[in-house]
Motif scaffolding. Structure first.
Motif, short mmCIF file in Angstrom:
data_model
loop_
_atom_site.label_atom_id
_atom_site.label_comp_id
_atom_site.label_asym_id
_atom_site.label_seq_id
_atom_site.Cartn_x
_atom_site.Cartn_y
_atom_site.Cartn_z
N PHE A 125 0.86 -1.18 0.00
CA PHE A 125 0.00 0.00 0.00
C PHE A 125 0.89 1.23 0.00
O PHE A 125 1.68 1.45 0.93
CB PHE A 125 -0.88 -0.03 1.25
CG PHE A 125 -2.13 0.76 1.17
CD1 PHE A 125 -3.28 0.25 0.59
CD2 PHE A 125 -2.20 2.05 1.70
CE1 PHE A 125 -4.46 0.99 0.53
CE2 PHE A 125 -3.35 2.79 1.65
CZ PHE A 125 -4.49 2.27 1.06
N PHE A 126 0.78 2.06 -1.04
CA PHE A 126 1.70 3.18 -1.23
C PHE A 126 1.24 4.40 -0.43
O PHE A 126 0.05 4.68 -0.32
CB PHE A 126 1.80 3.53 -2.72
CG PHE A 126 2.70 2.59 -3.49
CD1 PHE A 126 3.78 3.07 -4.21
CD2 PHE A 126 2.47 1.22 -3.49
CE1 PHE A 126 4.62 2.21 -4.90
CE2 PHE A 126 3.30 0.35 -4.19
CZ PHE A 126 4.38 0.85 -4.90
N ILE A 127 2.21 5.15 0.09
CA ILE A 127 1.91 6.21 1.04
C ILE A 127 2.24 7.60 0.49
O ILE A 127 1.35 8.38 0.15
CB ILE A 127 2.67 5.98 2.37
CG1 ILE A 127 2.45 4.55 2.88
CG2 ILE A 127 2.22 7.01 3.41
CD1 ILE A 127 1.04 4.17 3.17
N SER A 128 3.52 7.95 0.37
CA SER A 128 3.90 9.34 0.15
C SER A 128 3.39 9.90 -1.18
O SER A 128 3.13 11.11 -1.28
CB SER A 128 5.42 9.50 0.22
OG SER A 128 6.07 8.79 -0.82
N ARG A 129 3.24 9.06 -2.18
CA ARG A 129 2.76 9.57 -3.47
C ARG A 129 1.35 10.16 -3.34
O ARG A 129 0.97 11.07 -4.09
CB ARG A 129 2.77 8.47 -4.52
CG ARG A 129 4.14 7.96 -4.89
CD ARG A 129 4.06 7.01 -6.08
NE ARG A 129 5.28 6.21 -6.22
CZ ARG A 129 5.46 5.29 -7.16
NH1 ARG A 129 4.52 5.08 -8.05
NH2 ARG A 129 6.57 4.60 -7.21
N ILE A 130 0.56 9.62 -2.41
CA ILE A 130 -0.79 10.14 -2.21
C ILE A 130 -0.73 11.57 -1.69
O ILE A 130 -1.42 12.47 -2.19
CB ILE A 130 -1.59 9.23 -1.28
CG1 ILE A 130 -1.88 7.88 -1.98
CG2 ILE A 130 -2.88 9.90 -0.83
CD1 ILE A 130 -2.58 6.87 -1.10
N ASP A 131 0.09 11.80 -0.66
CA ASP A 131 0.20 13.17 -0.14
C ASP A 131 0.77 14.12 -1.18
O ASP A 131 0.34 15.28 -1.27
CB ASP A 131 1.07 13.19 1.11
CG ASP A 131 0.28 12.92 2.38
OD1 ASP A 131 -0.96 12.96 2.33
OD2 ASP A 131 0.91 12.66 3.42
N ALA A 132 1.74 13.66 -1.96
CA ALA A 132 2.33 14.54 -2.98
C ALA A 132 1.27 15.03 -3.94
O ALA A 132 1.25 16.21 -4.34
CB ALA A 132 3.44 13.79 -3.73
N ALA A 133 0.35 14.14 -4.32
CA ALA A 133 -0.72 14.53 -5.24
C ALA A 133 -1.83 15.30 -4.53
O ALA A 133 -2.34 16.30 -5.05
CB ALA A 133 -1.29 13.28 -5.92
N MET A 134 -2.22 14.85 -3.34
CA MET A 134 -3.31 15.52 -2.63
C MET A 134 -2.92 16.92 -2.17
O MET A 134 -3.73 17.85 -2.21
CB MET A 134 -3.71 14.68 -1.41
CG MET A 134 -4.56 13.47 -1.75
SD MET A 134 -6.18 13.89 -2.44
CE MET A 134 -6.95 14.72 -1.05
N ASP A 135 -1.68 17.09 -1.74
CA ASP A 135 -1.26 18.41 -1.26
C ASP A 135 -1.34 19.47 -2.35
O ASP A 135 -1.60 20.65 -2.08
CB ASP A 135 0.16 18.34 -0.69
CG ASP A 135 0.21 17.67 0.68
OD1 ASP A 135 -0.87 17.31 1.21
OD2 ASP A 135 1.32 17.51 1.23
N ALA A 136 -1.12 19.06 -3.60
CA ALA A 136 -1.25 20.00 -4.71
C ALA A 136 -2.69 20.46 -4.86
O ALA A 136 -2.95 21.64 -5.17
CB ALA A 136 -0.76 19.33 -6.00
N GLU A 137 -3.63 19.56 -4.63
CA GLU A 137 -5.05 19.94 -4.66
C GLU A 137 -5.42 20.80 -3.46
O GLU A 137 -6.13 21.79 -3.57
CB GLU A 137 -5.92 18.68 -4.68
CG GLU A 137 -5.78 17.82 -5.92
CD GLU A 137 -6.49 18.42 -7.11
OE1 GLU A 137 -7.40 19.26 -6.91
OE2 GLU A 137 -6.16 18.04 -8.26
#
Length: 372
Positions: free
Chosen positions: A202-214
């Motif tokens: 289950f991947f973690i940091s890539r989600i924040d990288a994308a969500m933080d931009a939003e």
């Protein structure tokens, strides 16, 4: 005690998200096992691209393969990768034996362009499983719908599987279902299930990288969620895992000797320099889980990490974070879907770059072998 080794006191296994021949030959991997309690290793096309394309470590073996008549870049890479994986698996074999097959695994991925091809994934996985020939191997299969069907069949055949590229809870639940179905099919066929192992990455940091931009484009309420979505998403996936393990279907399989398909936290290196560099390791430590950690993050955690039983803390807060994401219309579902596509492309591109690097090295070695 090493801070990394202390993680195991909370029921989590630390694996290394890295492989390179020098690490295997120098004794570096054995040192990590002895000093930091390292319990496994994962690889992927991007890791191999950096290892083979970015070093001279593999030149002697490549030269030998070319001299033996092998010229196809894909074939050359596969032979180099199999050699590494076999050696790493042999180094981890005592860990595998001491843990009765819970840990000590090394992962090798099917060709990345097969992510949406069930039949192709099955054929590649079976071939790699036979070629490596180690019981502590895991074959990495993307957690796409097509991959889930391949996972079911591979588990039924007794092949260990590391499910990769999971970003959403529905995708995780689908591959957990595939694991259960594979075990049930194996039992129905008269096969043993007590030595089959699987993890769900289950991947973690890539989600924040994308969500933080939003989040950055929204108001103050949304901005309060920055750096929190990925951890909340993972904590709720762990709640899904616990609910599955409490169910009658799993309990029946466990009574027949089945092992749980542990959640494995992947992409746990912090991408945003504003966040603590060991954030994702520190906040997701809990029982019956694995964290595969890249070398730089491992070094950072060894230096200043604070291990604690964090995974089951703040579950209500995690629920509130995801509820706020939904209330504010932040596109988590769209992002997790996109990240799967992007992840596949990253691995395909890395694989292509790797084969090009192998071809260049092959040609250079061949020219060096020509008489003056």
């Amino acid at each position: 005690m090493s801070a990394l080794k202390a993680i195991s006191q909370h029921g989590q296994s630390v694996w290394l998200d890295y492989i390179r021949r020098d690490l295997l030959l120098s004794g570096g991997l054995r040192k990590l096992i002895d000093e930091d309690g390292l319990l496994g290793l994962t690889s992927n096309p991007a890791i191999f691209e950096k290892a083979i394309g970015g070093s001279a470590d593999y030149d002697p073996a490549l030269k030998s393969l070319v001299a033996g008549g092998l010229r196809d870049p894909a074939g050359l890479f596969e032979q180099l990768a199999i050699q590494d994986i076999q050696q790493a698996a042999d180094i981890f074999r005592p860990v595998w034996e001491a843990s009765s097959g819970v840990d000590g695994y090394v992962s090798l991925e099917v060709a990345p362009d097969l992510a949406c091809d069930t039949a192709g994934t099955l054929a590649d996985a079976r071939r790699l499983w036979a070629a490596v020939g180690r019981p502590n191997l895991m074959i990495k299969v993307p957690g796409t719908p097509e991959g889930a069907e391949a996972i079911r069949q591979l588990i039924a055949e007794g092949i260990n599987v590391n499910v990769t590229l999971l970003f959403s809870r529905p995708a995780y639940r689908a591959v957990a279902e595939a694991y259960l179905a594979g075990l049930e099919a194996r039992v129905a066929g008269g096969g043993a299930i007590d030595r089959i192992a699987s993890v769900a990455s289950f991947f973690i940091s890539r989600i924040d990288a994308a969500m933080d931009a939003e989040i950055a484009a929204r108001g103050a309420e949304a901005q309060a969620l920055a750096g929190k979505v990925a951890i909340a998403n993972a904590k709720l996936a762990y709640e899904d895992y616990k609910a599955l393990c409490a169910g009658a279907r799993w309990q029946k399989l466990a009574g027949q000797g089945a092992r749980p398909q542990r959640l494995l936290w992947a992409s746990t290196g912090t991408k945003n320099p504003a966040y603590r560099d060991v954030l994702y390791v520190e906040e997701l430590i809990g029982p019956e889980t694995v964290d595969t950690i890249p070398p730089a993050t491992m070094d950072a955690f060894r230096d200043h990490g604070r291990p604690r039983a964090s995974l089951q803390e703040g579950t209500a807060d995690a629920v509130a974070v995801i509820a706020a994401v939904e209330r504010l219309g932040l596109p988590l579902d769209a992002i997790t879907t996109r990240l799967v596509t992007e992840g596949i492309k990253l691995f395909v591109d890395a694989h292509d770059q790797l084969l090009a690097a192998v071809a260049r090295k092959r040609d250079a070695l061949a020219s060096q072998a020509q008489p003056a």
